[in-house]
Design an enzyme around this catalytic site. Structure first.
Site, mmCIF file in Angstrom:
data_model
loop_
_atom_site.group_PDB
_atom_site.id
_atom_site.type_symbol
_atom_site.label_atom_id
_atom_site.label_comp_id
_atom_site.label_asym_id
_atom_site.label_seq_id
_atom_site.Cartn_x
_atom_site.Cartn_y
_atom_site.Cartn_z
ATOM 1 N N ASP A 59 -6.524 -7.118 4.348
ATOM 2 C CA ASP A 59 -7.672 -6.447 3.720
ATOM 3 C C ASP A 59 -8.571 -7.484 3.067
ATOM 4 O OD1 ASP A 59 -9.222 -4.295 2.643
ATOM 5 O OD2 ASP A 59 -8.229 -4.627 0.722
ATOM 6 N N LYS B 51 3.147 -15.362 2.580
ATOM 7 C CA LYS B 51 3.433 -16.069 1.327
ATOM 8 C C LYS B 51 4.947 -16.261 1.288
ATOM 9 C CE LYS B 51 2.093 -17.628 -2.741
ATOM 10 N NZ LYS B 51 1.202 -18.793 -2.949
ATOM 11 N N TYR C 159 0.820 -1.214 0.000
ATOM 12 C CA TYR C 159 0.000 0.000 0.000
ATOM 13 C C TYR C 159 0.854 1.266 0.000
ATOM 14 C CZ TYR C 159 -4.566 -2.132 1.031
ATOM 15 O OH TYR C 159 -5.752 -2.824 0.974
ATOM 16 N N ASP D 23 -2.763 -18.381 0.466
ATOM 17 C CA ASP D 23 -3.720 -19.060 -0.426
ATOM 18 C C ASP D 23 -4.453 -20.163 0.333
ATOM 19 O OD1 ASP D 23 -1.210 -20.249 -0.304
ATOM 20 O OD2 ASP D 23 -1.089 -20.773 -2.428
ATOM 21 N N ASP E 75 -12.490 -9.161 4.549
ATOM 22 C CA ASP E 75 -13.770 -9.132 3.813
ATOM 23 C C ASP E 75 -14.275 -10.566 3.617
ATOM 24 O OD1 ASP E 75 -13.668 -6.319 3.442
ATOM 25 O OD2 ASP E 75 -14.404 -6.485 1.386
HETATM 26 C C1 LIG Z 1 -10.505 1.936 1.031
HETATM 27 C C2 LIG Z 1 -9.274 1.104 1.159
HETATM 28 C C3 LIG Z 1 -8.079 1.989 1.018
HETATM 29 C C4 LIG Z 1 -9.236 0.298 2.466
HETATM 30 C C5 LIG Z 1 -8.015 -0.607 2.495
HETATM 31 O O1 LIG Z 1 -7.708 -1.266 1.503
HETATM 32 O O2 LIG Z 1 -7.364 -0.636 3.536
HETATM 33 C C6 LIG Z 1 -10.442 -0.569 2.751
HETATM 34 O O3 LIG Z 1 -10.597 -1.603 1.853
HETATM 35 C C7 LIG Z 1 -10.361 -1.103 4.180
HETATM 36 O O4 LIG Z 1 -10.438 -2.317 4.354
HETATM 37 O O5 LIG Z 1 -10.267 -0.289 5.112
HETATM 38 MG MG LIG Z 2 -11.032 -3.472 2.768
#
Ligand SMILES: CC(C)[C@H](C(=O)O)[C@@H](O)C(=O)O
Ligand SMILES: [Mg+2]
Ligand SMILES: NC(=O)c1ccc[n+]([C@@H]2O[C@H](COP(=O)([O-])OP(=O)(O)OC[C@H]3O[C@@H](n4cnc5c(N)ncnc54)[C@H](O)[C@@H]3O)[C@@H](O)[C@H]2O)c1
Length: 371
Positions: free
Chosen positions: A245, A189, A142, A221, A249
């Protein structure tokens, strides 16, 4: 207790969900005689529209002057669909994380028996799932150097970590494991990436300071698969920025919706609390988004203030809304409730204004009727 809270509502559903957290925090403040004051700052697409900058200096200043930051979400389709835009909403969030050195992003994953049916996973995989992800937040790909060739046909993002960045979050994760089920899984990884091998070496080295914690390693993975087939094996998961990240999710499908998961981002002298989801533009302004991720982030903020009973009460209020069917469209498409109604019910529960015999079915998209 007096606390100054910086509030960044952001874009899309950010304002709607954050307003529910503020309702809940106000109910806690009134009940326990705390004084929470809120100062508002701009970030994201709304900040670009109003100031040209996704993170105006004023917002950084109010964050620095606060005891904690409550954040909604940022992001707008007009930037998502414009790959060459130079100024982008997400830059605001990334800069804020870096400026305030919010290096540890903590994302707990829990399940609610009343929501098991929502998960695409089988019931037996959901029982007893309770893990917490420690995602490094201010390093890695990032924040490494980004390059685009002059003719625009080649691009690179550098993934870079140093030992200190790894060690400081790893120590937090080990301590968390000590207070939980004493298992830490480093997800990386290391079979391919040099940065991952540095993670393994650094984490291995400090592990002797935490002899009561069982450390194991998993390639990312495999971890993506294991989170689905056997999520209860995890206690504390430690990982780098981008893997965290993506895996967080993914983990939200265990709970039942991305709208349910909260997070805390801790730094050297600042702390920010935000749901893990984004600005969900399709729902913006409709009062239909799930506010639970934001409300549970406010609970994490109360924990951070040392207000453990108050935090527990917020979680109890959320569990009460979920088990009584006061839920948004993502949880119950047949009988959905407004974002604002859920916030009101959670705060009313805390204020003891909820009669015990309320009928969830009669208050869909409206006020309660008492049976
Ligand atoms: C919006 C984006 C920059 C952010 C990230 O990737 O960290 C989001 O996906 C999160 O999980 O907070
Ligand atoms: Mg995110
Ligand atoms: N921390 C942040 O501010 C953050 C995080 C992720 C994405 N983003 C931004 O948000 C924008 C939209 O991104 P996206 O669509 O990939 O991700 P998103 O998290 O906004 O939404 C993805 C899907 O998850 C569900 N969802 C998310 N939040 C929900 C909620 N509160 N209630 C119910 N359902 C919910 C919806 O089905 C939605 O379509 C982009 O601009 C992205 O950059 C910001």
């Amino acid at each position: 207790m007096e606390k100054r809270i910086a509030v960044i509502l952001g874009d899309g559903i950010g304002p709607e969900v954050t307003h529910q957290s503020i309702k809940v925090l106000n109910a806690i403040a009134a009940k326990y005689r705390h004084n929470f004051t809120y100062t508002y700052g701009l970030m994201g697409a709304i900040a670009i529209d109003k100031t040209g900058d996704p993170l105006p200096q004023h917002t950084i200043d109010i964050c620095r002057q606060s005891d904690a930051i409550l954040f909604g979400a940022i992001g707008h389709p007009k930037y998502d669909n414009d790959p060459i835009a130079k100024v982008r909403p997400e830059q605001g969030l990334l800069r804020l994380r870096k400026e305030l050195q919010l290096f540890a992003n903590i994302r707990p994953v829990t399940t609610y028996p009343s929501l098991h049916h929502l998960s695409p996973l089988k019931e037996k995989q959901l029982q007893d799932v309770d893990f917490i992800m420690y995602r490094e937040l201010t390093g890695g790909i990032y924040f490494g150097k980004k390059e685009l060739s002059d003719d625009g046909t080649e691009a690179s993002d550098l993934c870079i970590y140093n030992k200190n960045e790894i060690e400081r979050i790893a120590r937090l994760a080990f301590v968390s494991a000590q207070q939980r089920r004493k298992k830490l899984t480093l997800v990386d990884k290391a079979n391919v990436l040099e940065t991952s091998r540095l993670w393994r070496k650094t984490v291995q080295e400090i592990s002797s300071d935490y002899p009561d914690v069982k450390l194991d390693y998993m390639f990312v993975d495999n971890a993506a698969m294991q989170i689905i087939v056997n999520p209860k094996q995890f206690d504390v998961v430690l990982t780098e920025n981008m893997f965290g990240d993506i895996l967080s999710d993914e983990s939200s499908v265990i709970s039942g919706s991305l709208g349910l998961l909260p997070s805390a981002s801790l730094g050297v002298s600042s702390a920010l609390f935000e749901p893990i989801h984004g600005s969900y533009p399709q729902a913006a302004g409709k009062d239909i988004a799930n506010p639970v991720g934001s409300i549970l982030s406010a609970a994490m903020m109360l924990d951070y203030f040392g207000l453990y009973n108050e935090a527990a009460e917020v979680r109890e209020a959320v569990a009460w809304t979920l088990t009584n069917g006061f839920v948004s469209q993502d949880i119950d498409p047949e009988n959905p409730h407004y974002t604002s109604t859920i916030g009101e019910f959670a705060s009313d529960y805390i204020s003891n204004d909820i009669p015990p015999n309320i009928n969830a079915k009669n208050i869909a998209f409206g006020k309660a009727t008492i049976i």
